[in-house]
Write a protein that holds these residues in place. Structure first.
Motif, short mmCIF file in Angstrom:
data_model
loop_
_atom_site.label_atom_id
_atom_site.label_comp_id
_atom_site.label_asym_id
_atom_site.label_seq_id
_atom_site.Cartn_x
_atom_site.Cartn_y
_atom_site.Cartn_z
N ARG A 75 57.80 40.53 48.97
CA ARG A 75 57.87 41.10 50.32
C ARG A 75 56.73 42.09 50.56
O ARG A 75 56.11 42.09 51.62
N ARG A 76 56.42 42.89 49.57
CA ARG A 76 55.38 43.92 49.71
C ARG A 76 53.96 43.34 49.72
O ARG A 76 53.10 43.85 50.43
N HIS A 77 53.71 42.35 48.89
CA HIS A 77 52.32 41.93 48.64
C HIS A 77 51.94 40.57 49.21
O HIS A 77 50.75 40.29 49.38
N ALA A 78 52.89 39.72 49.48
CA ALA A 78 52.57 38.36 49.91
C ALA A 78 51.80 38.28 51.23
O ALA A 78 50.85 37.49 51.33
N TRP A 104 46.74 43.66 39.30
CA TRP A 104 47.15 42.62 38.35
C TRP A 104 47.47 41.33 39.09
O TRP A 104 47.02 40.25 38.72
N LEU A 105 48.20 41.45 40.19
CA LEU A 105 48.57 40.28 41.00
C LEU A 105 47.33 39.61 41.58
O LEU A 105 47.19 38.39 41.55
N TRP A 106 46.41 40.43 42.15
CA TRP A 106 45.19 39.87 42.73
C TRP A 106 44.33 39.22 41.65
O TRP A 106 43.61 38.26 41.91
N GLY A 107 44.39 39.73 40.43
CA GLY A 107 43.68 39.09 39.31
C GLY A 107 44.24 37.70 39.04
O GLY A 107 43.49 36.75 38.82
N ILE A 108 45.56 37.59 39.07
CA ILE A 108 46.19 36.27 38.91
C ILE A 108 45.76 35.36 40.05
O ILE A 108 45.38 34.20 39.83
N LEU A 143 38.82 41.68 39.24
CA LEU A 143 37.87 40.77 38.60
C LEU A 143 37.59 41.16 37.14
O LEU A 143 36.80 40.49 36.47
N ASP A 144 38.21 42.24 36.69
CA ASP A 144 38.02 42.74 35.33
C ASP A 144 36.54 42.99 35.04
O ASP A 144 35.99 42.51 34.04
#
Length: 189
Positions: free
Chosen positions: A30-33, A76-80, A160-161
């Motif tokens: 709900r927060r990030h999608a 972390w989510l955006w990295g995935i 992007l690490d």
């Protein structure tokens, strides 16, 4: 002991709570999608956005036990998501090349949010698409995470690490190339 409701926890707390109560993870969706979906839609087009967001959250859910809280959950989510997008890179490159050839933006769903901006974008769209297609995948990701994902330089670096300085250099390089591809505005004043 009763845990507080997920909506009252920070993202790290929700990840931890979801290990015992998997339904708590829904609050992270709900927060990030919405923001992630808008970004992915621009990157890959509307036909892939729902699937890539779903794949991103499914991967995050499966790997939530690995989340150690050292980075923000969003990074972390955006990295995935970036990893999932990388698998769709060839599709994205084909989309930009088609846009450059035809002038029709395949990421548009036909609803103009801001008509003036859309007219300007249509005028330079094919040149912009060609320039985006010519960037390296990592340079393109960096500049689009900034422009369409509205992430900060620090968030992009975490996603992007990469070191912060490298991200700044990649975005500067990409912007320079994009500026060369776009028509210059004339100042009549």
């Amino acid at each position: 002991m009763v845990s507080p409701p997920a909506e009252k926890l920070d993202d790290s707390g929700i990840v931890a709570a979801s290990l015992e109560d998997p339904e708590a993870f829904g609050e992270l969706f709900r927060r990030h999608a919405p923001r992630l979906h808008a970004y992915i839609k621009r990157r890959l087009g509307p036909s892939l956005a729902d699937d890539v967001v779903a794949e991103t959250f499914a991967t995050a859910f499966r790997q939530r036990g690995r989340f150690d809280g050292r980075a923000e959950f969003a990074a972390w989510l955006w990295g995935i998501a970036s990893n999932v997008i990388a698998r769709h890179h060839r599709q994205e490159t084909r989309m930009y090349r088609a846009f450059a050839r035809t002038g029709v933006d395949p990421a548009e769903d036909g609803v103009a949010e801001l008509a003036g901006d859309r007219v300007d974008a249509q005028a330079c769209g094919p040149r912009l698409a060609k320039a985006l297609a010519s960037l390296s995948a990592q340079d393109r990701s960096a500049v689009l995470l900034l422009a369409w994902g509205e992430l900060s330089y620090a968030e992009i670096a975490a996603t992007l690490d990469l070191p912060l300085g490298t991200v700044k250099a990649k975005i500067h390089r990409a912007r320079t190339k994009l500026r060369k591809a776009l028509p210059e505005e004339k100042n009549d004043g």
